[in-house]
Design a protein around this motif. Structure first.
Motif, PDB file in Angstrom:
ATOM      1  N   UNK A 127       0.831  -1.198   0.000  1.00 45.51           N
ATOM      2  CA  UNK A 127       0.000   0.000   0.000  1.00 45.51           C
ATOM      3  C   UNK A 127       0.868   1.252   0.000  1.00 45.51           C
ATOM      4  N   UNK A 128       0.673   2.108  -0.994  1.00 47.74           N
ATOM      5  CA  UNK A 128       1.330   3.407  -1.003  1.00 47.74           C
ATOM      6  C   UNK A 128       0.723   4.216   0.140  1.00 47.74           C
ATOM      7  N   UNK A 129       1.549   4.682   1.050  1.00 46.62           N
ATOM      8  CA  UNK A 129       1.020   5.191   2.314  1.00 46.62           C
ATOM      9  C   UNK A 129       1.437   6.644   2.607  1.00 46.62           C
ATOM     10  N   UNK A 130       1.038   7.535   1.702  1.00 44.53           N
ATOM     11  CA  UNK A 130       1.188   8.972   1.950  1.00 44.53           C
ATOM     12  C   UNK A 130      -0.139   9.650   1.606  1.00 44.53           C
ATOM     13  N   UNK A 149       1.607  10.843  -3.532  1.00 43.41           N
ATOM     14  CA  UNK A 149       2.666  11.312  -4.427  1.00 43.41           C
ATOM     15  C   UNK A 149       3.962  10.600  -4.059  1.00 43.41           C
ATOM     16  N   UNK A 150       4.706  10.202  -5.069  1.00 47.20           N
ATOM     17  CA  UNK A 150       5.801   9.253  -4.869  1.00 47.20           C
ATOM     18  C   UNK A 150       7.179   9.879  -5.030  1.00 47.20           C
ATOM     19  N   UNK A 151       7.902  10.065  -3.939  1.00 43.48           N
ATOM     20  CA  UNK A 151       9.327  10.393  -4.046  1.00 43.48           C
ATOM     21  C   UNK A 151      10.085   9.160  -4.551  1.00 43.48           C
ATOM     22  N   UNK A 152      11.294   9.324  -5.038  1.00 45.47           N
ATOM     23  CA  UNK A 152      12.070   8.164  -5.463  1.00 45.47           C
ATOM     24  C   UNK A 152      12.176   7.086  -4.388  1.00 45.47           C
ATOM     25  N   UNK A 177      -3.358   4.160  -0.007  1.00 46.09           N
ATOM     26  CA  UNK A 177      -4.102   4.551   1.183  1.00 46.09           C
ATOM     27  C   UNK A 177      -4.915   5.813   0.901  1.00 46.09           C
ATOM     28  N   UNK A 178      -6.102   5.885   1.486  1.00 43.99           N
ATOM     29  CA  UNK A 178      -6.911   7.084   1.333  1.00 43.99           C
ATOM     30  C   UNK A 178      -7.641   7.138   0.011  1.00 43.99           C
ATOM     31  N   UNK A 179      -7.791   8.349  -0.525  1.00 46.51           N
ATOM     32  CA  UNK A 179      -8.654   8.563  -1.688  1.00 46.51           C
ATOM     33  C   UNK A 179      -7.915   8.596  -3.017  1.00 46.51           C
ATOM     34  N   UNK A 180      -6.655   8.186  -3.035  1.00 49.21           N
ATOM     35  CA  UNK A 180      -5.891   8.178  -4.282  1.00 49.21           C
ATOM     36  C   UNK A 180      -5.050   6.920  -4.378  1.00 49.21           C
ATOM     37  N   UNK A 181      -4.794   6.515  -5.617  1.00 47.87           N
ATOM     38  CA  UNK A 181      -3.793   5.467  -5.834  1.00 47.87           C
ATOM     39  C   UNK A 181      -2.413   6.106  -5.777  1.00 47.87           C
ATOM     40  N   UNK A 182      -2.136   7.010  -6.704  1.00 45.25           N
ATOM     41  CA  UNK A 182      -0.874   7.745  -6.709  1.00 45.25           C
ATOM     42  C   UNK A 182      -1.007   8.929  -7.648  1.00 45.25           C
ATOM     43  N   UNK A 183      -0.768  10.119  -7.125  1.00 48.65           N
ATOM     44  CA  UNK A 183      -0.934  11.344  -7.909  1.00 48.65           C
ATOM     45  C   UNK A 183       0.306  11.690  -8.728  1.00 48.65           C
ATOM     46  N   UNK A 236      -8.212   3.724  -6.910  1.00 49.09           N
ATOM     47  CA  UNK A 236      -9.292   4.681  -6.673  1.00 49.09           C
ATOM     48  C   UNK A 236      -8.686   6.081  -6.760  1.00 49.09           C
ATOM     49  N   UNK A 237      -9.473   7.041  -7.211  1.00 50.75           N
ATOM     50  CA  UNK A 237      -8.931   8.375  -7.381  1.00 50.75           C
ATOM     51  C   UNK A 237      -7.885   8.408  -8.481  1.00 50.75           C
ATOM     52  N   UNK A 238      -6.935   9.335  -8.388  1.00 53.36           N
ATOM     53  CA  UNK A 238      -5.968   9.499  -9.474  1.00 53.36           C
ATOM     54  C   UNK A 238      -4.896   8.421  -9.533  1.00 53.36           C
ATOM     55  N   UNK A 239      -4.603   7.997 -10.749  1.00 51.09           N
ATOM     56  CA  UNK A 239      -3.386   7.250 -11.069  1.00 51.09           C
ATOM     57  C   UNK A 239      -2.722   8.096 -12.140  1.00 51.09           C
ATOM     58  N   UNK A 240      -1.847   8.991 -11.704  1.00 46.48           N
ATOM     59  CA  UNK A 240      -1.296  10.013 -12.597  1.00 46.48           C
ATOM     60  C   UNK A 240       0.210   9.857 -12.739  1.00 46.48           C
ATOM     61  N   UNK A 241       0.725  10.205 -13.923  1.00 45.35           N
ATOM     62  CA  UNK A 241       2.165  10.175 -14.132  1.00 45.35           C
ATOM     63  C   UNK A 241       2.757   8.816 -13.825  1.00 45.35           C
ATOM     64  N   UNK A 242       3.759   8.805 -12.952  1.00 49.77           N
ATOM     65  CA  UNK A 242       4.400   7.542 -12.593  1.00 49.77           C
ATOM     66  C   UNK A 242       3.413   6.619 -11.886  1.00 49.77           C
TER      67      UNK A 242
END
Length: 261
Positions: free
Chosen positions: A18-21, A27-30, A54-60, A106-112
């Protein structure tokens, strides 16, 4: 490795990452992608992987504001190094996994984040999900393998539309285009995606791993080479314990009990 940006949980034979931010829409730092790469390198017998947020987004997308592409004396080189050393190596490691992969969006899957979601064998999206290649809006180009994935998934014209117009592709349109596997109600996403991952984890793992790699290989070679590679994969699959179990179960008219070997 202690994880600060992801959660890693083993649920039966499924490794759930789970991406947890959530405060940053994941949003994903390196470093987040480094943690993902480390986690999938520690399957410890897991027979499927599920990516979620986690929350309302996959990864922005990459965490530009948080320093993913810090503005320094050579921001272009910083961006190149972030991609080649962190983001791309993780996407490549996912492609090389010997077990099936599911993403729950769920929510945005943007860019990376879009690249990560589509690196899965099956992308299950909620009705609130959307997929976005926003790079053109900030004078950049798609990355994380998007220029390879998108035309193969949805064709050149639609890939061009996503990349050059930089508009959201809602879940329903993504399904219609063939970009993703399934759309479900938001409150059903977690259960539906996990059930799919669990189903795959109960399957013939050796054969499934050969299938996912074989599909990617076949996209790059001619017909005859693809058939030769299939024959080699079939030889490997035929030598597995699961293949023997599958044959016996067929003769005994029962459901096979695959063990992933």
């Amino acid at each position: 490795m202690a994880y600060e940006m992801i959660l890693s949980e083993r649920r039966g034979d499924v490794l759930v990452l789970t991406l947890n931010r959530p405060d940053r829409l994941n949003a994903a730092p390196p470093a987040m992608f480094d943690e993902l790469r480390d986690a999938i390198g520690r399957l410890d017998g897991a027979r499927a992987v599920l990516f979620t947020g986690a929350g309302r987004a996959f990864c922005s997308g990459a965490d530009v504001a948080g320093g993913a592409f810090a503005t320094d004396s050579d921001p272009a080189e910083t961006t190149f190094q972030a991609l080649t050393r962190h983001y791309n190596t993780t996407i490549a490691a996912i492609a090389d996994l010997a077990v099936p992969v599911v993403s729950a969006v769920r929510g945005p899957a943007a860019g990376i984040g879009c690249s990560l979601a589509l690196a899965a064998d099956f992308c299950v999206a909620s009705e609130t999900a959307y997929f976005l290649q926003a790079f053109v809006n900030i004078g950049l180009v798609p990355d994380g393998g998007a220029s390879w994935m998108l035309p193969r998934l949805i064709g050149k014209a639609r890939a061009t539309e996503m990349m050059m117009l930089g508009e959201r592709v809602p879940a329903a349109k993504a399904l219609d285009w063939g970009l993703i596997h399934k759309v479900v109600a938001d409150d059903a996403l977690d259960a539906e995606a996990f059930a799919l991952a669990e189903r795959l984890a109960a399957g013939p793992t050796v054969a499934l791993g050969l299938m996912r790699r074989g599909l990617a290989h076949a996209l790059e070679v001619d017909y005859a080479t693809a058939m030769k590679h299939e024959a080699e994969n079939q030889r490997a699959a035929r030598g597995s314990a699961d293949s023997l179990e599958g044959g016996i179960a067929f003769l005994q008219k029962r459901k096979p009990a695959f063990r992933g070997a």
